[in-house]
Enzyme design. Structure first.
Site, PDB file in Angstrom:
ATOM      1  N   GLY A 185      44.357  42.199  37.633  1.00  0.00           N
ATOM      2  CA  GLY A 185      42.997  41.745  37.387  1.00  0.00           C
ATOM      3  C   GLY A 185      42.991  40.546  36.460  1.00  0.00           C
ATOM      4  O   GLY A 185      43.940  40.316  35.710  1.00  0.00           O
ATOM      5  N   CYS A 186      41.907  39.789  36.519  1.00  0.00           N
ATOM      6  CA  CYS A 186      41.853  38.526  35.774  1.00  0.00           C
ATOM      7  C   CYS A 186      42.027  38.741  34.273  1.00  0.00           C
ATOM      8  O   CYS A 186      42.805  38.042  33.615  1.00  0.00           O
ATOM      9  CB  CYS A 186      40.544  37.802  36.077  1.00  0.00           C
ATOM     10  SG  CYS A 186      39.057  38.798  35.876  1.00  0.00           S
TER      11      CYS A 186
END
Lengths: 337, 337, 337, 337
Positions: free
Chosen positions: A147-148
């Site tokens: 995930g970012c």
């Protein structure tokens, strides 16, 4: 090499289109999506070549994928089943979704509140930031791109923990993301007037990127995300307990500099820059110091949530998976000022 | 009641002008400043009444102050000497500067890198957030208004620590401020293009509001500030170790709700709002939860850095000092949407 | 081919660096500037390759230029003399400054309030938008790139006037630019707080791009510029009198479509897009209609003021001057979303 | 005096709530809306007093209105029928909708594409900007508040045309509005990422405020609206043909200064300010000059689209309708910086 984009219509998918449009090796042969199927790519992404702009978005159908590699950018719960079919057809997969990021089914179910769509695949993917799993990627059949927020955090924190500079105790992560992180759907959350001219914390009760951070770092993590009034960029500030009193600013910077000395996309500085310096690019800029009055390392990390935080990171890892230079197609994508 | 503003030309001074223009009891009789002396108030603050707009900014001269109360909004090192003179003339002082916020001279010198301008005054001021020092303010001769980040943080953290819900151990504070917090001078930092469309951490080596937080909370604090692309507002996220396993979300919210039950400007919610909800006002909105997997309380606080973070907080405390309702002149100042 | 950038430190110069860093033919061998000489390029432009980032900015010295082509991005009054010296050394010049845009010395003096630095050069440069002077550029020794507002306006208006659809009478141009157009200097005008959350008209008494518009269009023009709260982009709205009652929306769009049918950077649409669609790129998007109730054509044009409005336009024209494909080095520079 | 708000849930309704909350004479006794009925006011508008925050939004029912005056803020086609019922009950109406702004049914039908909901009421309302219809308002039963763009434009243009300085020929209006003007619904248009960091023209084919401008000014008008990346504020730039060569900057400013000499909310300046100077307030700032090279007057006008452009203008006119000072409840609503 033929590649396909499954989930081309969201912001991550659009960034994949923008990047693949210039990639010298990957040839995108199909763009599939649940939303906006039937629309032309040029309606979603401006500035494409005429040829690409005219390409239609097709409905998602893994059996129609004739490509060596697929980029999947789908909501959680949607990629698991599709990856199963793609694997059955021998397609290697770069998955930007959440389905294969956690190895433990119970943990996945708790955070995502649902049954896992393909539990037999759990644990089968390479998981982690490209810079940390370069070797594994060469032979990976499936790579679960973190995930970012996870990428921003792990890039800064993992070398410090692994080198023993940080004690394996609670790490506090506060990070702020631009609005592309909230998705392309028009909602109360993404209405300009609710976002502009202010900032807010959200997901106080726990954000789904938390278990990924805990898993990749191997320590307890408290993570609180925030939403800021701009389009792209994550700034993460990470506070870690020092292992002992000998740890100082020089030693933390040395560890980071050594960890990324040969990495083309990661820079270590003394002073944290604005996220705007990495906007549009696959770059990450780290900074770190030690606050010896209270015995903590404070590390900061800035990335573009759609670039290093998602689509460009995905292409970097795909480059490594197929054995070409990891920078291919990823240079000169940023914009400044 | 006649009041004077010393340091009327910066953003905090301008907000004092905006607020005092509508105050039913305080009558601003003079506006002094180092910068922009000679200019009319109307050149700095739009929308004033004609009478007020025509008033000149005068050079700073504490001996020319004929008022019962002075608001000082000056850079550190500048208010100490002026307060000495104002006190000698019997003028009560609300000080928005940093000179009297810390009681210890050595600490002050270390953080401000200079000799203190009036060491004999150290410890003589009431220090703290208005909600926490209501009684002391009634008789205070000098009130040192806390720094903007400090007010945001202490409002949320102090009741939790005082009630014993948080262990007296390291508190991690990450906060983000709008650009008015960076001052009205045109610098590389405040150039639109360097601020817009991104966010950055700064003062990684230590921000001057840190010793205030440590002093008011009585615990070790790590504080990292950030600058966001908007004009007004601070969002602070505060992570505190729970005292024991019985502490839960309900208990922390109860403590906060009880602490501010009668406070007109502090609201406690389950979900943190955007800073834009408090923009232009003296309001603070707190939220808190417990992350029991890692044993921390996470509290959030939003204020307007010029409102509750500075000028309106100053007027609230001044109301308490002179014995009128603390809300006088402070209602209806916010703007929404 | 060796090229040099004279005036590399402002926003236009920085964009030239960004673009030339990726150009397959132009090899920038020196970067000169009055401001910030001695600093490394990497301090101004993030994300450059290490090699380029380490290059120093040198003081301006046209005699030290050993290159076939020079890009000059200097304030008015500064490029004239430098071009004289560059020409004497046989260097071809792409001038982004204002000194050679007008052919008439008296007009120049009136709008710039000063003596012209090199009156003997007036009239010697090719003047105009690359799309309109392709042939002339092939042999041009000096090309005066139009001002940013001029390029936006002339792209839309010139084909309509030349085709006789618009009467040769007053054209009204209202345009809005992002803050990069106001320069990289920190001033009251560029302070974030003065720009954000609002818009303003400026130069009501007359903007220096007006005589360029009048000269290139050959009609009377009223131009009013505005400053908007964003970094890059110009939206120009142009109101022209219809030649006669037969002119309708289809005919104006046909003329524009034909004028730019083979132009890779100009697109004609029915609906005007946001400037964000051309951000970072050399693209222009035009739209136009006829308001037959009042007898006017309304044309709109969006460009990036640093891209098609300056540095990328300059590189496009330089491509044409040296006989390579005009798109070289200019594809994939935009960022979306 | 008891008043009611019909249409309290949109941005204009919310601004009415914010303003009426402080009004010393108007007592809002009910808040009705189609959307969001059942929610509390405090969920829509932050910072209200507890009493007001707890008030529910009720379904729209004109028969339930027990008040002397109603503010209607409804979409076109919705207020006509409600005003009919309110008038039947003797309630005076300030209508912020479009139904009664045009006197001619055919014109209304052409611009709104629908049958008029109450054609018998056409022509029965006082129409125009409060400053221009002060006398009529004293006895008005219904006042149709002009559209936001109309108010900005007419304030500047009407005195110039009425005084004969501008010829009764085509007036060109280009104006830009903040995103609150696009409504509170979450749509593709109001998604942060589509609005931020850029500007766009819209309604090229004709905006519904055009016939209002034509009607109130009595001249042909071409109007093109634009959407800017900020929340509140309209800047209108109006180009009018001069009547003759004697008209100069002094004469146009004199006319404007005389027209608004006694108006508390309208200021005339030499230089146009940013819309941020009027943000949150009922103020308008006009500037004007003459471009004698091309024979036009250029006038600019800035207002807050929710303030002078809608809700505060409505309250100003309501003050005049009921015979109290027009500034009541409208001072000190702006925010600066």
């Amino acid at each position: 090499m033929d590649v396909v984009v499954v989930g081309a219509s969201g912001f991550v998918g659009q960034e994949l289109v923008r990047v693949l449009a210039r990639h010298p090796v990957f040839e995108p042969v199909a763009f599939q999506a649940h939303q906006r199927a039937g629309r032309r790519l040029g309606e979603l992404v401006p500035g494409l070549s005429v040829d690409l702009a005219e390409r239609p978005i097709e409905p998602i159908d893994p059996r129609a994928v004739a490509a060596e590699l697929a980029f999947c950018a789908l909501p959680h719960g949607h990629s698991g089943g599709i990856i199963r079919e793609l694997r059955a057809r021998g397609v290697r997969v770069v998955d930007l979704g959440a389905d294969l990021r956690l190895a433990d089914e119970a943990t996945w179910r708790r955070w995502y509140g649902d049954d896992h769509p393909a539990p037999e695949l759990l644990g089968s993917a390479v998981v982690g930031v490209a810079e940390h799993v370069r070797t594994e990627l060469a032979s990976a059949q499936v790579w679960a791109v973190p995930g970012c927020y996870v990428t921003a955090t792990v890039l800064a924190a993992k070398p410090l923990i692994d080198a023993g500079l940080a004690r394996r105790d609670l790490v506090v992560v506060d990070a702020i993301s631009g609005v592309t992180g909230a998705g392309s759907a028009a909602t109360e959350t993404t209405h300009f007037v609710n976002v502009a001219e202010g900032v807010r914390a959200y997901a106080l009760g726990g954000h789904r990127h938390t278990p990924e951070m805990r898993s990749l770092l191997g320590v307890p993590v408290r993570f609180t995300p925030h939403l800021g009034p701009y389009s792209r960029g994550i700034a993460a500030t990470i506070t870690l307990p020092v292992a002992d009193a000998t740890v100082d600013a020089d030693s933390v910077r040395d560890v980071l500099a050594r960890a990324y000395g040969t990495s083309p996309f990661v820079e270590v500085r003394e002073t944290p820059p604005s996220t705007r310096e990495v906007r549009g690019s696959n770059r990450a800029v780290l900074a770190a110091t030690v606050d010896d009055e209270v015995g903590v390392i404070v590390a900061t990390s800035v990335i573009d949530n759609l670039g290093k935080g998602a689509a460009q990171h995905a292409v970097q890892g795909a480059n490594l998976m197929v054995g070409v230079d990891e920078v291919l197609g990823l240079e000169g994508l940023g914009v400044w000022p």
